[in-house]
Design a protein around this motif. Sequence first.
Motif, PDB file in Angstrom:
ATOM      1  N   VAL A 503       0.862  -1.187   0.000  1.00 24.13           N
ATOM      2  CA  VAL A 503       0.000   0.000   0.000  1.00 24.13           C
ATOM      3  C   VAL A 503       0.894   1.231   0.000  1.00 24.13           C
ATOM      4  CG1 VAL A 503      -1.701   1.319   1.322  1.00 24.13           C
ATOM      5  CG2 VAL A 503      -1.884  -1.172   1.188  1.00 24.13           C
ATOM      6  N   PRO A 504       0.722   2.179  -0.914  1.00 22.17           N
ATOM      7  CA  PRO A 504       1.552   3.394  -0.914  1.00 22.17           C
ATOM      8  C   PRO A 504       1.428   4.145   0.405  1.00 22.17           C
ATOM      9  CG  PRO A 504       0.337   3.201  -2.965  1.00 22.17           C
ATOM     10  CD  PRO A 504      -0.209   2.142  -2.042  1.00 22.17           C
ATOM     11  N   ALA A 505       2.533   4.761   0.848  1.00 24.30           N
ATOM     12  CA  ALA A 505       2.546   5.480   2.114  1.00 24.30           C
ATOM     13  C   ALA A 505       3.163   6.854   1.925  1.00 24.30           C
ATOM     14  CB  ALA A 505       3.332   4.688   3.159  1.00 24.30           C
ATOM     15  N   VAL A 506       2.675   7.800   2.711  1.00 25.61           N
ATOM     16  CA  VAL A 506       3.212   9.151   2.743  1.00 25.61           C
ATOM     17  C   VAL A 506       3.648   9.427   4.175  1.00 25.61           C
ATOM     18  CG1 VAL A 506       2.754  11.604   2.423  1.00 25.61           C
ATOM     19  CG2 VAL A 506       1.747   9.937   0.848  1.00 25.61           C
ATOM     20  N   SER A 507       4.899   9.830   4.341  1.00 25.98           N
ATOM     21  CA  SER A 507       5.451  10.083   5.671  1.00 25.98           C
ATOM     22  C   SER A 507       5.342  11.562   6.023  1.00 25.98           C
ATOM     23  CB  SER A 507       6.914   9.647   5.713  1.00 25.98           C
ATOM     24  OG  SER A 507       7.572  10.192   6.835  1.00 25.98           O
ATOM     25  N   LEU A 508       4.944  11.831   7.265  1.00 28.14           N
ATOM     26  CA  LEU A 508       4.955  13.185   7.817  1.00 28.14           C
ATOM     27  C   LEU A 508       5.985  13.191   8.948  1.00 28.14           C
ATOM     28  CD1 LEU A 508       1.081  13.732   8.146  1.00 28.14           C
ATOM     29  CD2 LEU A 508       2.550  14.217   6.166  1.00 28.14           C
ATOM     30  N   THR A 509       7.050  13.983   8.810  1.00 27.83           N
ATOM     31  CA  THR A 509       8.162  13.895   9.768  1.00 27.83           C
ATOM     32  C   THR A 509       8.390  15.208  10.497  1.00 27.83           C
ATOM     33  OG1 THR A 509       9.834  14.509   8.114  1.00 27.83           O
ATOM     34  CG2 THR A 509       9.302  12.173   8.326  1.00 27.83           C
ATOM     35  N   ARG A 510       8.848  15.048  11.731  1.00 22.80           N
ATOM     36  CA  ARG A 510       9.320  16.181  12.539  1.00 22.80           C
ATOM     37  C   ARG A 510      10.648  15.766  13.163  1.00 22.80           C
ATOM     38  NH1 ARG A 510       8.031  17.872  16.659  1.00 22.80           N
ATOM     39  NH2 ARG A 510       8.001  20.133  16.518  1.00 22.80           N
ATOM     40  N   GLY A 511      11.707  16.484  12.850  1.00 23.52           N
ATOM     41  CA  GLY A 511      12.988  16.223  13.472  1.00 23.52           C
ATOM     42  C   GLY A 511      13.775  15.105  12.802  1.00 23.52           C
ATOM     43  N   THR A 512      15.060  15.048  13.179  1.00 29.08           N
ATOM     44  CA  THR A 512      15.983  14.092  12.559  1.00 29.08           C
ATOM     45  C   THR A 512      15.619  12.657  12.871  1.00 29.08           C
ATOM     46  OG1 THR A 512      17.727  15.745  12.805  1.00 29.08           O
ATOM     47  CG2 THR A 512      18.421  13.511  12.304  1.00 29.08           C
ATOM     48  N   TYR A 513      15.134  12.394  14.093  1.00 38.69           N
ATOM     49  CA  TYR A 513      14.849  11.024  14.527  1.00 38.69           C
ATOM     50  C   TYR A 513      13.816  10.352  13.619  1.00 38.69           C
ATOM     51  CZ  TYR A 513      13.086   7.306  17.607  1.00 38.69           C
ATOM     52  OH  TYR A 513      12.682   6.097  18.138  1.00 38.69           O
ATOM     53  N   TYR A 514      12.660  10.990  13.444  1.00 42.22           N
ATOM     54  CA  TYR A 514      11.620  10.392  12.610  1.00 42.22           C
ATOM     55  C   TYR A 514      11.956  10.510  11.127  1.00 42.22           C
ATOM     56  CZ  TYR A 514       8.304   9.077  16.168  1.00 42.22           C
ATOM     57  OH  TYR A 514       7.686   8.443  17.216  1.00 42.22           O
ATOM     58  N   ARG A 515      12.708  11.529  10.748  1.00 37.23           N
ATOM     59  CA  ARG A 515      13.087  11.632   9.341  1.00 37.23           C
ATOM     60  C   ARG A 515      13.958  10.436   8.951  1.00 37.23           C
ATOM     61  NH1 ARG A 515      15.211  16.377   9.579  1.00 37.23           N
ATOM     62  NH2 ARG A 515      13.164  17.336   9.399  1.00 37.23           N
ATOM     63  N   GLN A 516      14.903  10.075   9.815  1.00 38.00           N
ATOM     64  CA  GLN A 516      15.761   8.934   9.500  1.00 38.00           C
ATOM     65  C   GLN A 516      14.972   7.637   9.469  1.00 38.00           C
ATOM     66  OE1 GLN A 516      19.520   8.673  11.604  1.00 38.00           O
ATOM     67  NE2 GLN A 516      19.458   6.439  11.630  1.00 38.00           N
ATOM     68  N   LYS A 517      14.066   7.456  10.425  1.00 37.55           N
ATOM     69  CA  LYS A 517      13.281   6.215  10.471  1.00 37.55           C
ATOM     70  C   LYS A 517      12.326   6.099   9.283  1.00 37.55           C
ATOM     71  CE  LYS A 517      11.284   5.912  14.496  1.00 37.55           C
ATOM     72  NZ  LYS A 517      10.645   5.223  15.646  1.00 37.55           N
ATOM     73  N   ASN A 518      11.530   7.139   9.061  1.00 42.99           N
ATOM     74  CA  ASN A 518      10.481   7.047   8.048  1.00 42.99           C
ATOM     75  C   ASN A 518      11.038   7.066   6.627  1.00 42.99           C
ATOM     76  OD1 ASN A 518       8.952   7.185  10.328  1.00 42.99           O
ATOM     77  ND2 ASN A 518       7.769   8.974   9.738  1.00 42.99           N
ATOM     78  N   GLU A 519      11.939   7.998   6.361  1.00 38.21           N
ATOM     79  CA  GLU A 519      12.487   8.075   5.013  1.00 38.21           C
ATOM     80  C   GLU A 519      13.379   6.877   4.723  1.00 38.21           C
ATOM     81  OE1 GLU A 519      14.337  11.837   4.334  1.00 38.21           O
ATOM     82  OE2 GLU A 519      12.503  12.970   4.740  1.00 38.21           O
ATOM     83  N   GLY A 520      14.030   6.341   5.757  1.00 36.16           N
ATOM     84  CA  GLY A 520      14.831   5.134   5.561  1.00 36.16           C
ATOM     85  C   GLY A 520      13.979   3.956   5.158  1.00 36.16           C
ATOM     86  N   ALA A 521      12.781   3.833   5.753  1.00 36.15           N
ATOM     87  CA  ALA A 521      11.874   2.740   5.379  1.00 36.15           C
ATOM     88  C   ALA A 521      11.374   2.913   3.952  1.00 36.15           C
ATOM     89  CB  ALA A 521      10.692   2.692   6.350  1.00 36.15           C
ATOM     90  N   LEU A 522      10.987   4.124   3.594  1.00 31.62           N
ATOM     91  CA  LEU A 522      10.482   4.374   2.240  1.00 31.62           C
ATOM     92  C   LEU A 522      11.569   4.170   1.190  1.00 31.62           C
ATOM     93  CD1 LEU A 522       8.340   7.552   2.966  1.00 31.62           C
ATOM     94  CD2 LEU A 522       7.468   5.301   2.345  1.00 31.62           C
ATOM     95  N   ALA A 523      12.817   4.501   1.544  1.00 30.33           N
ATOM     96  CA  ALA A 523      13.917   4.373   0.580  1.00 30.33           C
ATOM     97  C   ALA A 523      14.169   2.917   0.204  1.00 30.33           C
ATOM     98  CB  ALA A 523      15.186   4.993   1.151  1.00 30.33           C
ATOM     99  N   LEU A 524      13.834   1.974   1.080  1.00 37.50           N
ATOM    100  CA  LEU A 524      14.052   0.564   0.777  1.00 37.50           C
ATOM    101  C   LEU A 524      13.256   0.107  -0.432  1.00 37.50           C
ATOM    102  CD1 LEU A 524      14.044  -0.993   4.365  1.00 37.50           C
ATOM    103  CD2 LEU A 524      16.024  -0.582   2.899  1.00 37.50           C
ATOM    104  N   VAL A 525      12.147   0.795  -0.717  1.00 36.64           N
ATOM    105  CA  VAL A 525      11.321   0.422  -1.879  1.00 36.64           C
ATOM    106  C   VAL A 525      11.284   1.550  -2.913  1.00 36.64           C
ATOM    107  CG1 VAL A 525       9.896  -1.203  -0.582  1.00 36.64           C
ATOM    108  CG2 VAL A 525       9.229   1.202  -0.685  1.00 36.64           C
TER     109      VAL A 525
END
Length: 602
Positions: A503-525
């Motif tokens: 299922v396509p996902a859109v990440s909403l991030t605040r700060g370095t911590y969630y940016r690394q987690k969320n964008e890192g997951a999306l980058a895998l695909v």
Amino acid sequence: MSPAALVTVPDTQAMRPVRSLAPVAVRRRFRRGLRRALNGIDTATVVCWGTGSLAALVADALPGRVTYFVDSDPRRQGVRFGETRVEAPSALARETQGPVLVLIASMYEQQIHEQLASMRLPPGSAIVAVAPILEAARPAPWRRWSVRRSAVRAERPREQKILLVGGYGAGNIGDEAQLRCVLEEMRRRCPDFIIEVLTPTPLRTHREHGRCQVSPAPRVAFYDLGTSQLYALSTSAARLRFLLRSWWLLLHAWLVRANVPFALVRPRRMALLHELSTARLVLFVGGGYLTGSTLSRLWDGMFLMRIASVLGVPVALSGQTIGVWNSRFTRRLAAKGLGCADLIATRDADGSAVAVAALSLRRPRTLSTCDDALFMKADIAEDALRAALDASGIDPDVLRTRYVVLNAHFWGVDATERARLLETLQAMLGRLRACGVPAVIGIPMLQSDRDALLALEAMGADGWFRMLRVDEHVDVIRGLIARAHVCVSMKHHPIIFALGEAVPAVSLTRGTYYRQKNEGALALVGMAHCSVDLESQTAVADFDCVYRSTARNREAIAAQIRSALPGLAKRRRAFFDDVESLARAGLLLRSSQSAAARETLP
């Protein structure tokens, strides 16, 4: 050859890539010793009998020389050990073209010798047992006093027990999903092992995860979580006390290692030290708790790794987000702790991999895999989902529409910023409505998420956005995400659940911590661009653009996700192959213990 000269090697490992986890110096001495033993033996066919840890050492020492492996277990025959096939013992009986060299890499040396004698191998054939060569390659007795994990592991009797530790236990659906997936994997791979979960909430974990065996987590046993404020690290004095307690425990780990009696330690701390000293592996379940943004859990984990290292227990880390150190001291502490690990698997290939590489660790093998919960499937029927929606005041027929799921939270957001965050999220909901989205369902992953979602719900009066109100249940959440048109989330695990269901996902991030987690997951695909920075002045416009593009190309994105999943699954399997090897390598015993061990091993 006398039985006392043998080193027992478990013969119950699953097929895996040949990857020896013995210390480099031992592998080097073993390679030299094996080549000396084979000097003068010239045969075209080299057969290794066994597919365990010792066979992996043989394959490492003789790359490309082994013609095929032999194993008596029918489950292993016909598959591959590394790049080489595994045959039944009857294959040796068919060797009639010339002499054969048989390398015995199994604990059942005597029985194999008898079986080979009955086969009448061709003239000139040779049989070599390689276990004594491994024993000779190990450090000399006088060197066992040095801080060598291989020596400690050989000296101390171990139980067939694996300890799991992680960020679960606080009711977070994502963390519990990770534990569930790792428990299932290790139970499948190591049915002959005790899988013990170190948890801050033993009764809850015991009930939620199949009546698993539990013990208090280090944060409870070592740092008094629930009975003191030490673990919060809220003041400089608390941080100093935390460090002093940790070094005190590290000292007692040395006493446990030396079998020296000691006192002045509370029973639950002594109990956890004992659990660690008798385990074969400590496995850190994946998550984002080993970062500077989760300081107490990072310090806790780093000292636990150092204690395990002193006790000679191997350590593996699964699906981790690592980094965001925030201070030079924390970075140095992380280097000390992670340097004690044997295997590190990051769940992103960008930020965490860079953070680990920057620590210049020499010892652990590091690879990029994925979040442990990625391949967990939603095991729930549509009737159960409809009942959950009905109980939340949401029309169950929404399941037949192109609805969107949304996660929002206040973690790490101070009171002065919450109003601005809610205003931004409300504007984004307005853009979703303008795009024709029929309904948006709020999905809380943790009890504290409800505050943000309820505040958003209160800002609209017509019920178009409603929060799921049933108790947090991973199957309900994942089932709703699996049927959604798009998943929009501030937290990491709704994104992981969405990707696992294509299922396509859109990440909403605040700060370095969630940016690394969320964008890192999306980058895998290949979806790193599907992320919006909530702190940007153009966040709402950026979201509108990203969502419209994602919804318009939904099918193509879903196909892209599906094409990436097999590669991620393969990397995850390779990691757990190594984890299993690491756990079973603890079954290698000293030669003086071999005869007794042969009576106790399955």
